[in-house]
Motif scaffolding. Structure first.
Motif, PDB file in Angstrom:
ATOM      1  N   ILE A   1     -22.201 -13.488 -41.468  1.00  0.00           N
ATOM      2  CA  ILE A   1     -23.195 -12.460 -41.821  1.00  0.00           C
ATOM      3  C   ILE A   1     -23.898 -12.826 -43.127  1.00  0.00           C
ATOM      4  O   ILE A   1     -25.111 -12.638 -43.260  1.00  0.00           O
TER       5      ILE A   1
ATOM      6  N   LEU B   1     -26.533 -15.337 -42.322  1.00  0.00           N
ATOM      7  CA  LEU B   1     -27.714 -14.684 -41.738  1.00  0.00           C
ATOM      8  C   LEU B   1     -28.549 -13.999 -42.826  1.00  0.00           C
ATOM      9  O   LEU B   1     -29.782 -14.070 -42.809  1.00  0.00           O
TER      10      LEU B   1
ATOM     11  N   GLU C   1     -40.941  -9.028 -37.858  1.00  0.00           N
ATOM     12  CA  GLU C   1     -39.903 -10.042 -37.687  1.00  0.00           C
ATOM     13  C   GLU C   1     -38.772  -9.831 -38.692  1.00  0.00           C
ATOM     14  O   GLU C   1     -37.586  -9.920 -38.336  1.00  0.00           O
TER      15      GLU C   1
ATOM     16  N   GLN D   1     -36.712  -6.880 -37.619  1.00  0.00           N
ATOM     17  CA  GLN D   1     -35.839  -7.247 -36.497  1.00  0.00           C
ATOM     18  C   GLN D   1     -34.630  -8.049 -36.983  1.00  0.00           C
ATOM     19  O   GLN D   1     -33.507  -7.838 -36.510  1.00  0.00           O
ATOM     20  N   ASP D   2     -34.871  -8.943 -37.929  1.00  0.00           N
ATOM     21  CA  ASP D   2     -33.760  -9.734 -38.477  1.00  0.00           C
ATOM     22  C   ASP D   2     -32.772  -8.835 -39.217  1.00  0.00           C
ATOM     23  O   ASP D   2     -31.556  -9.041 -39.128  1.00  0.00           O
ATOM     24  N   ARG D   3     -33.283  -7.858 -39.949  1.00  0.00           N
ATOM     25  CA  ARG D   3     -32.389  -6.895 -40.636  1.00  0.00           C
ATOM     26  C   ARG D   3     -31.567  -6.120 -39.607  1.00  0.00           C
ATOM     27  O   ARG D   3     -30.373  -5.879 -39.810  1.00  0.00           O
ATOM     28  N   ALA D   4     -32.209  -5.714 -38.547  1.00  0.00           N
ATOM     29  CA  ALA D   4     -31.502  -4.981 -37.488  1.00  0.00           C
ATOM     30  C   ALA D   4     -30.420  -5.860 -36.859  1.00  0.00           C
ATOM     31  O   ALA D   4     -29.316  -5.387 -36.552  1.00  0.00           O
ATOM     32  N   LYS D   5     -30.718  -7.143 -36.669  1.00  0.00           N
ATOM     33  CA  LYS D   5     -29.730  -8.069 -36.108  1.00  0.00           C
ATOM     34  C   LYS D   5     -28.529  -8.212 -37.036  1.00  0.00           C
ATOM     35  O   LYS D   5     -27.387  -8.280 -36.568  1.00  0.00           O
ATOM     36  N   ILE D   6     -28.779  -8.251 -38.336  1.00  0.00           N
ATOM     37  CA  ILE D   6     -27.677  -8.351 -39.296  1.00  0.00           C
ATOM     38  C   ILE D   6     -26.821  -7.088 -39.234  1.00  0.00           C
ATOM     39  O   ILE D   6     -25.591  -7.161 -39.207  1.00  0.00           O
TER      40      ILE D   6
ATOM     41  N   GLN E   1     -26.493  -5.096 -36.714  1.00  0.00           N
ATOM     42  CA  GLN E   1     -25.791  -5.123 -35.429  1.00  0.00           C
ATOM     43  C   GLN E   1     -24.614  -6.098 -35.484  1.00  0.00           C
ATOM     44  O   GLN E   1     -23.533  -5.816 -34.960  1.00  0.00           O
ATOM     45  N   ALA E   2     -24.818  -7.242 -36.126  1.00  0.00           N
ATOM     46  CA  ALA E   2     -23.738  -8.227 -36.261  1.00  0.00           C
ATOM     47  C   ALA E   2     -22.576  -7.638 -37.063  1.00  0.00           C
ATOM     48  O   ALA E   2     -21.407  -7.855 -36.731  1.00  0.00           O
TER      49      ALA E   2
END
Length: 169
Positions: free
Chosen positions: A59, A62, A91, A94-99, A101-102
């Motif tokens: 994490i 990322l 973008e 979305q990357d913040r959301a992916k982090i 979610q991870a």
């Protein structure tokens, strides 16, 4: 009537004495202390710490990538079109959301793994407590762990050392 009272008194006294004669042996154990000191629990803690570090490193990597991307986009923002800047902002979101979610997935995976590994440890401890109680003739075993509702336990038999020896640690 007088005979009925005497008979009733005799019955009550007889039942009372038979209850005393059948008193049950009670023991206690600090189950939390037992489980915390089991070698399998200590191994599980080490495994969970290692897994946590792995997830944390992933994490963090990322997050560093995202931070580098954001710096790059900020530096180039004045030379890009409004449309490009908006796409880049989306973008980044979305990357913040992916982090996020991870992080959530990592937490759930750790909880699941800990539960899977802890269940056999708890079952092994419970079986050892049952075996020791049966061997000592203890009918009731109370949990003397803090917050479990047991306040006075000096008079009962402490099974901790016997269970610890049964488990081999």
């Amino acid at each position: 009537m007088k005979h009925l009272k005497i008979l009733l008194l005799f019955t009550v006294l007889t039942l009372g004495f038979s209850g005393v004669a059948n008193a049950q042996k009670v023991g206690h154990i600090n189950a939390e202390k037992l489980i915390a000191n089991m070698p399998a629990t200590k191994a599980l803690q080490a495994e969970m710490e290692k897994l946590q570090k792995t997830y944390k490193d992933e994490i963090t990597a990322l997050a560093k990538k995202l931070e580098a991307k954001m710096k790059k986009y900020e530096a180039e923002a004045s030379t890009q079109t409004q449309e490009t800047n908006e796409k880049r902002a989306m973008e980044v979101q979305q990357d913040r959301a992916k982090i996020g979610q991870a992080e959530q997935i990592a937490y759930q995976e750790m909880q699941k793994k800990q539960q899977e590994k802890l269940t056999p440890i708890l079952e092994k401890a419970q079986q050892a407590i049952k075996d020791v109680a049966a061997a000592k003739g203890v009918v009731y075993v109370l949990d003397a762990s803090a917050g479990k509702g047991l306040i006075v336990f000096e008079k009962g038999e402490d099974l901790y050392d016997a269970v610890k020896a049964k488990l081999g640690f």
